[in-house]
Design an enzyme around this catalytic site. Sequence first.
Site: not given
Ligand code: FPP
Length: 248
Positions: A24, A27, A41, A135, A185, A193, A204
Amino acid sequence: MQSNLSPKLGDTPDARLHVGIIMDGNGRWATRRGMSRLRGHEAGVEAIRRVVEAAPGQGVGALTLYAFSSDNWRRPKTEVSALMALLRFYLANEVEALVRNGVRLTVIGRRDRIPEGIAHAIARAEAATAAGSALHLRIAIDYSARDAILNAATRAAGIVDLTRERLAELITGEKNLRDVDLIIRTSGEKRLSDFLLWEGAYAELHFTERMWPEFEAQDLAEALGAFHRRERRFGGLQAIAPEEVPSL
Ligand code: FPP
């Protein structure tokens, strides 16, 4: 019990740890720096590379990453498309390194709503990495733990001698997948979530303020260090070591 060094996946449960990560903060990390969310991302993919590389050396045998939840379809179309493009890019460019590093990749979640090309790329990547034993990397895409349980329950409806093991197989899509030991997280949020609700029954929980794009091997080591200092009793009165964790 199989050896820690050369576990035969899918045979008996792996004695190495299973870690789940809710990645998380992509963004927020980007917008705070005046960059687009997409840039966040992209930086998140770099963090995935770091963690996948570090995990086997830190005693982790399975790593489940939450990349796209079934609720993430609610995001603006442009962001969903950008995430799908990143996934496509990851699958096209990463498989070689995964094979080289002995990483077996599987993807959990629905396949019928993602672009067909990505579904095919996933199938190819899973086949190409199937022999990896350093892994087990599980990436959750269009994933909802509740849906996984619901689908398994639907499929299990006619089974008279249903056991926890069989239901777990139906939920996780894996024979003998180790329960999740630790869920991390990032970004300071403290909720699950809809992630790994069955497999994480005794996980844990580790919440860190670190944003996912900033997450380093050292952060994984710190989370695991805190994990090892905890006493896991599984409802009993005595501490149980990771390698002695009871199965379902
Ligand atoms: C949460 O951050 C992240 C996501 C919803 C997407 C996670 C994706 C990646 C790390 C990259 C793509 C994955 C692969 C495997 C290529 P958020 O956007 O909710 O952040 P915020 O809460 O700060 O808005």
